[in-house]
Structure formats: C-alpha cells, structure tokens
Write an enzyme that holds these catalytic residues in place. Sequence first.
Site, PDB file in Angstrom:
ATOM      1  N   ASN A 173     -73.469  73.104 -80.826  1.00  0.00           N
ATOM      2  CA  ASN A 173     -74.285  73.611 -79.714  1.00  0.00           C
ATOM      3  C   ASN A 173     -74.505  75.119 -79.736  1.00  0.00           C
ATOM      4  O   ASN A 173     -75.437  75.622 -79.122  1.00  0.00           O
ATOM      5  CB  ASN A 173     -73.747  73.143 -78.358  1.00  0.00           C
ATOM      6  CG  ASN A 173     -72.378  73.680 -78.051  1.00  0.00           C
ATOM      7  OD1 ASN A 173     -71.677  74.170 -78.933  1.00  0.00           O
ATOM      8  ND2 ASN A 173     -71.971  73.583 -76.798  1.00  0.00           N
ATOM      9  N   GLU A 269     -60.964  75.384 -78.756  1.00  0.00           N
ATOM     10  CA  GLU A 269     -61.773  75.207 -77.547  1.00  0.00           C
ATOM     11  C   GLU A 269     -62.375  73.827 -77.638  1.00  0.00           C
ATOM     12  O   GLU A 269     -63.285  73.603 -78.431  1.00  0.00           O
ATOM     13  CB  GLU A 269     -62.892  76.249 -77.473  1.00  0.00           C
ATOM     14  CG  GLU A 269     -62.425  77.652 -77.234  1.00  0.00           C
ATOM     15  CD  GLU A 269     -61.729  77.853 -75.913  1.00  0.00           C
ATOM     16  OE1 GLU A 269     -60.892  78.759 -75.841  1.00  0.00           O
ATOM     17  OE2 GLU A 269     -61.993  77.093 -74.963  1.00  0.00           O
ATOM     18  N   CYS A 303     -70.026  73.005 -73.286  1.00  0.00           N
ATOM     19  CA  CYS A 303     -68.691  72.646 -72.804  1.00  0.00           C
ATOM     20  C   CYS A 303     -68.503  73.153 -71.389  1.00  0.00           C
ATOM     21  O   CYS A 303     -67.703  72.629 -70.637  1.00  0.00           O
ATOM     22  CB  CYS A 303     -67.630  73.196 -73.736  1.00  0.00           C
ATOM     23  SG  CYS A 303     -67.757  74.963 -73.886  1.00  0.00           S
TER      24      CYS A 303
END
Length: 500
Positions: A173, A269, A303
């Site tokens: 992304n 992450e 996210c």
Amino acid sequence: MSSSNKVFFGELFDAASGSYKSYINGQWLRSCSNKVVTITNPATRKEEFKVQACTREEIDAAYEGCTEAQKIWRQVPLWKRAEALRKVASVLREQRDTIAECLVNEIAKARKDSLSEVDRSADLIEYCAEEGIRLLSKGDFLTSDAFKGTDRTKLCLSSRVPLGNVLCIPPFNYPVNLAVSKIAPALISGNAVLVKPPTQGAVSGLHLAQCFDKAGVFPKGLVNFVTVRASENGDYLAEHPSNNCLSFTGGDVGLSLAKKVGMIPIQMELGGKDACIVCSDADLDLAAKHIIKGGFSYSGQRCTAVKVVLVEGEVADQLIEKVLGGVNKLTVGMPDDNCNITPVISETSANFIEKLVMDAKEKGAKFLTEYRREGNLIWPCLLDHVRPDMDIAWEEPFGPVLPIMRVSNTDQAVEHANKNRVALQSCVFTKDIEKAIKISDSVQSGTVQINGAPARGPDHFPFQGFRDSGIGSQGIANSIGMMTKTKTTVINLNSPSFTV
Ligand SMILES: NC(=O)C1=CN([C@@H]2O[C@H](COP(=O)(O)OP(=O)(O)OC[C@H]3O[C@@H](n4cnc5c(N)ncnc54)[C@H](OP(=O)(O)O)[C@@H]3O)[C@@H](O)[C@H]2O)C=CC1
Ligand SMILES: O=C(O)[C@H](O)COP(=O)(O)O
C-alpha cells in the site's frame, strides 16, 4: 507509461525477457533463475509488469555486497551521509511522475495520492538526514562516582553505532514511502540495506532503487533491491546470517517472520483494526468528516484506516446521516481519474472483502449503501447495526467497507476496541478533553487520536502497534534508535580525576 517519464527506464528494464531487473551490488541484474514474478494491474486485471525471481545465490551476493559496503559507509562522516540522503531526495523529486505512474498501474492508487506518496517520501528522507545529524552526533558521558561506593576513576563514553545490514520489507500500500521510511534511517545510521519490494509495487520500488543509483554517492553494494517470490525465498532473506535487523510492514506473515529471525532487532508494523469512538457530545460534523476520510482513503487499504465506528446510540442516527451524505459523494472508478475509491489490490482481496460483507448480511447488518462490485472495484459500503458475532466487527477488510456498531456507552466501546487482536491506532471524538484523555488512557492501542482520524504521519511521530499489530516503534527518531546499538568505551584511571 508516458514516454516523457521514462528518464532512466532503459537501465533497469531487460528487453529480452520483458521484465525489470533487480539491483544487486551496484548492478542491474537479470536473475539466472530465468524466472519472473508477474504484477497484475488491479484496475485492468491484466499483467502489467514482470520482475526477476531472484535465487538464493543472488540473495547471498546481495548480502555480501551489503557487508563489504557497510564497512566503508560506517566510516563516512555523518554530515556526508546526510548530504548523500539529500541528494537521493532531490533525484526522487525529479522522478516523481515516473514513479507515480508505476504506483497508478501497480497498486491502483489515485494519481494525486501516488504523487503525494513520492513527495512525502522525499520529505521523509530530508527530515531523516537532519534528525540523524542531531541524534547521532550525541552520546553520553558518565562518571563512575555517581554510583554508590565508586570513586571517579571511570569515565564512560557511550554512543550509537550501526547494526550492519538492515532487511527492509515494505507492503503493497506504500511501496515507496514505507520503503524509504526504513531505508533512510538505516542509511543515516551507517547501515547497509537490502530491500525486498512487495510484488505489487515492485516496479515502483525498483525506480526508487534507481534514484539511489543515480544519486551516485553510495558505495557499490550499500543499497540493494532484490525481487523474489516471497513464498520461496522470503524466509531465506529474513533468516539469513548476514541479516542484522528486520524492518517489516505487512500482515500476519510478520508474526511468523518475527519468530524466525532470532536474535536481531525487529520492527514489525502489522495489521490494525482501528476503532473510532464517537461520544454523544462529539462535534458530529467533524467526526463524520474524519470517518469518511479515515475509512475510505485509498479505498480503506491503510493499516490506519478507520475500520470500525463505535458510536453512542443516542447520536448514532445523526452521525450516520452525516457519514452517509459524505460517502454518497465519494467518486468511484479508476486511479487515473483520481477517483476516491479505486479497485482493491487483487481479486483475492476483493473476494475476502465480499466474504466479510456477505457474512454481515446473513447475520442481519443493515446496509446503508447498496453492495456493488465490478472486478476488483468495490463501491463504498456502509454497514449499520453490526454486532460482535459478525466477522466484520473484528477482521480488517482492507477495502472500502465500514462497519458501524451502536454502543450504550463509552465503556462498552472501549471494551470492544480492547478485544481487537490488532491494535494499531484508534480515535475518539468528544468535546470534553477530560473524557478524551480518560478514554485514551483506557484504549490499549499504539496511538489514540483525539478528534482526528488515525494516521501514521507526520512521519516523525512515533508509530507503533500493540498486541498482534507489531513490535517496536517507527517514526524517524525511533527508527534511527532501533537501527543502531549502544557502544560504550570506559576509560579506567589509576586515581580519581575531577574536572575543575
Ligand atoms: N501496519 C501496517 O503499517 C500495515 C499493515 N498491513 C497489513 O498487511 C496486510 C496486507 O498487506 P500485504 O502487503 O499484502 O501484506 P503481506 O504481509 O502479505 O506482505 C507484506 C510484505 O511481506 C512480503 N512477504 C510475504 N511473505 C513473506 C515471507 N515469507 N518472507 C518475507 N517477506 C514476505 C510481501 O511480499 P510479496 O508482496 O511479494 O508477497 C510484502 O513485501 C493488510 O491486510 C494489513 O493487515 C499492510 C500495510 C501496512
Ligand atoms: O501502512 C500503512 O497503511 C500506513 O503506515 C498508514 O500510513 P498513513 O496513515 O499515512 O496512511
């Protein structure tokens, strides 16, 4: 690609195989595997690019290059390392159109957002150069006489030194920005990097590699971009004995990688089921604005996207009316047309999103918008009366679907938010700052935003997830801290010495 953008195109493209080369040890390499990985354009669902599927021997060569180059780089003066990064930022700015074009075609990010991803990345590199100068020029000087029973016979000099080789694995992304957020802190700290770009986003990543190459300021082998089949060689990259640090952003595969890499610093992450708590006293216009932007930017594939709204029942109808008004104005279509909602990354992803929506339908969620899908393009979908027995209450769709749960009070909202497995960020809307702080204190997520949607940026803010959302903290200063280790020299004196 428009021809005006193909500034450096020839060097990284292998016309014979019609694929992009990897960047290993300062060379553009066609893998001897003779295998490629194909990249499908999410919008057209047709093959757009091919990249090399590098072999284990080529991975070894990349790590060898890193190790040799790092020996040189760690001795380059800090101001020169900062200058080198600034040079890369400037080349990256020159290449913004080329790279944005790749982002449009590889990950279906709207063109304007693709351009801002590149700009943000250049800004990040420049900030990192400045922050590195400030942080890494400082250390500690301690005298032994502070500790009970010890005289002033020991002088301790402590500073931060590089770890060695940093493996950077960004997700689809933000293939450029989340690569740079790992590479820049690693390099300013004196490390070498091996970047494994995400498959969707690999060509954008290789153009980024070319910016490092063209900057012409790094020792050969310091920066490597190696494309592989992650299922075949991902673990090999991570578990490699020459890997001294892993910085990873992505999904649950990060959980297994974390267990495999052993005794090296890791920064992971992973996912986020970011909850948005709307209190009855909230500014509902403000909350609605942030819910729409937070929930639907890049079609919810962040996210930090708002992934569940928990609203106090008494204001639910009013909030929903406002949110729905905004959702109905979102444009849906192709990234080239700068639409708000563009096709999601893959058919697998679209199928997963659809499965969550259908589960909610079967279990009685109220559809505030009609569910509509064409290929990978899913129209924004707003679901009301979502209950805890629906999968969408817990799973992150990573798509343009937003569930709303009505709660009786904020305690119930906090309880739901705290049951999420992945706790990256959350947000609370209220006009009462005392209440906001109490809720922020009770919500166990890496960040709680008060009166604003979850967001990673600005990129110098700490960024971390709780529970299965990750380990370690990003943000420029934290990444520099994580990619260095403390080294101490103690001067032992024969007799106490006092500075006068
Ligand atoms: N917290 C955050 O900041 C973010 C979290 N995410 C999470 O990631 C999910 C999907 O994003 P996606 O990019 O598909 O995530 P993935 O976890 O599938 O992929 C992330 C990166 O890891 C690579 N990878 C996959 N398997 C391995 C392996 N065994 N060893 C080494 N590397 C591997 C991928 O390569 P390849 O592409 O070649 O498979 C990609 O570069 C989202 O649902 C979300 O939960 C995503 C973005 C940001
Ligand atoms: O990986 C992600 O999705 C990002 O870290 C989120 O970044 P953003 O909040 O700047 O979109």
